[in-house]
Design a protein around this motif. Structure first.
Motif, short mmCIF file in Angstrom:
data_model
loop_
_atom_site.label_atom_id
_atom_site.label_comp_id
_atom_site.label_asym_id
_atom_site.label_seq_id
_atom_site.Cartn_x
_atom_site.Cartn_y
_atom_site.Cartn_z
N GLU A 298 0.82 -1.21 0.00
CA GLU A 298 0.00 0.00 0.00
C GLU A 298 0.86 1.27 0.00
O GLU A 298 0.60 2.21 -0.75
CB GLU A 298 -0.96 0.01 1.20
CG GLU A 298 -2.00 -1.10 1.20
CD GLU A 298 -1.45 -2.47 1.58
OE1 GLU A 298 -2.08 -3.47 1.16
OE2 GLU A 298 -0.40 -2.57 2.24
N LYS A 299 1.89 1.29 0.84
CA LYS A 299 2.78 2.45 0.90
C LYS A 299 3.54 2.63 -0.41
O LYS A 299 3.71 3.75 -0.90
CB LYS A 299 3.77 2.31 2.05
CG LYS A 299 3.18 2.51 3.41
CD LYS A 299 3.16 3.98 3.72
CE LYS A 299 3.28 4.16 5.21
NZ LYS A 299 3.47 5.53 5.56
N ASP B 253 2.57 1.54 -3.39
CA ASP B 253 1.62 1.98 -4.41
C ASP B 253 1.37 3.48 -4.32
O ASP B 253 1.29 4.17 -5.35
CB ASP B 253 0.29 1.22 -4.27
CG ASP B 253 0.39 -0.22 -4.74
OD1 ASP B 253 1.36 -0.57 -5.45
OD2 ASP B 253 -0.52 -1.01 -4.40
N THR B 254 1.26 4.01 -3.11
CA THR B 254 1.08 5.46 -2.92
C THR B 254 2.31 6.22 -3.43
O THR B 254 2.18 7.25 -4.10
CB THR B 254 0.83 5.78 -1.44
OG1 THR B 254 -0.33 5.08 -1.01
CG2 THR B 254 0.65 7.26 -1.21
#
Length: 117
Positions: free
Chosen positions: A80-81, A83-84
């Motif tokens: 998630e990190k 991807d951000t």
């Protein structure tokens, strides 16, 4: 401390030391974004030699003042990190290679996070 351990992703960005973004070295701009996005860790490696997409050899030469050398930026964090981070940097890399793979963080030691006795 626990947030750093376990299954994570490792992102590798292959660029050149000559690549720039907004007037500064691209590697520096990417590290700045990683810091702003709260990425757990990022490291820049300068390679001694490499062959890129154009099949040209870029190698260190002691006699050359200005040298085009490969760099690898390695980032480890959750998917998630990462991807951000990728969303925030999608327009920054004009030429390069970006890969992502699985990694398991077994241990992380830092005096700031050590247990007090």
């Amino acid at each position: 401390m626990q947030r750093y351990l376990g299954k994570r992703k490792v992102l590798r960005i292959y660029i050149s030391n000559e690549d720039r973004y907004d007037g500064k070295p691209l590697w520096e701009a990417l590290l700045s974004v990683s810091q702003n996005e709260g990425i757990a860790g990022a490291t820049v490696f300068k390679a001694a030699a490499g062959i890129g997409a154009h099949s040209q050899l870029h190698a260190f030469n002691i006699w050359v003042l200005k040298q085009k050398l490969p760099l690898v930026i390695e980032i480890i964090d959750t998917k998630e990190k990462i991807d951000t981070f990728l969303q925030a940097t999608k327009d920054m890399i004009e030429e390069g290679l970006v890969t992502m793979s699985d990694v398991e963080v077994l241990d992380y030691r830092h005096p700031k996070f050590s247990e007090r006795r």
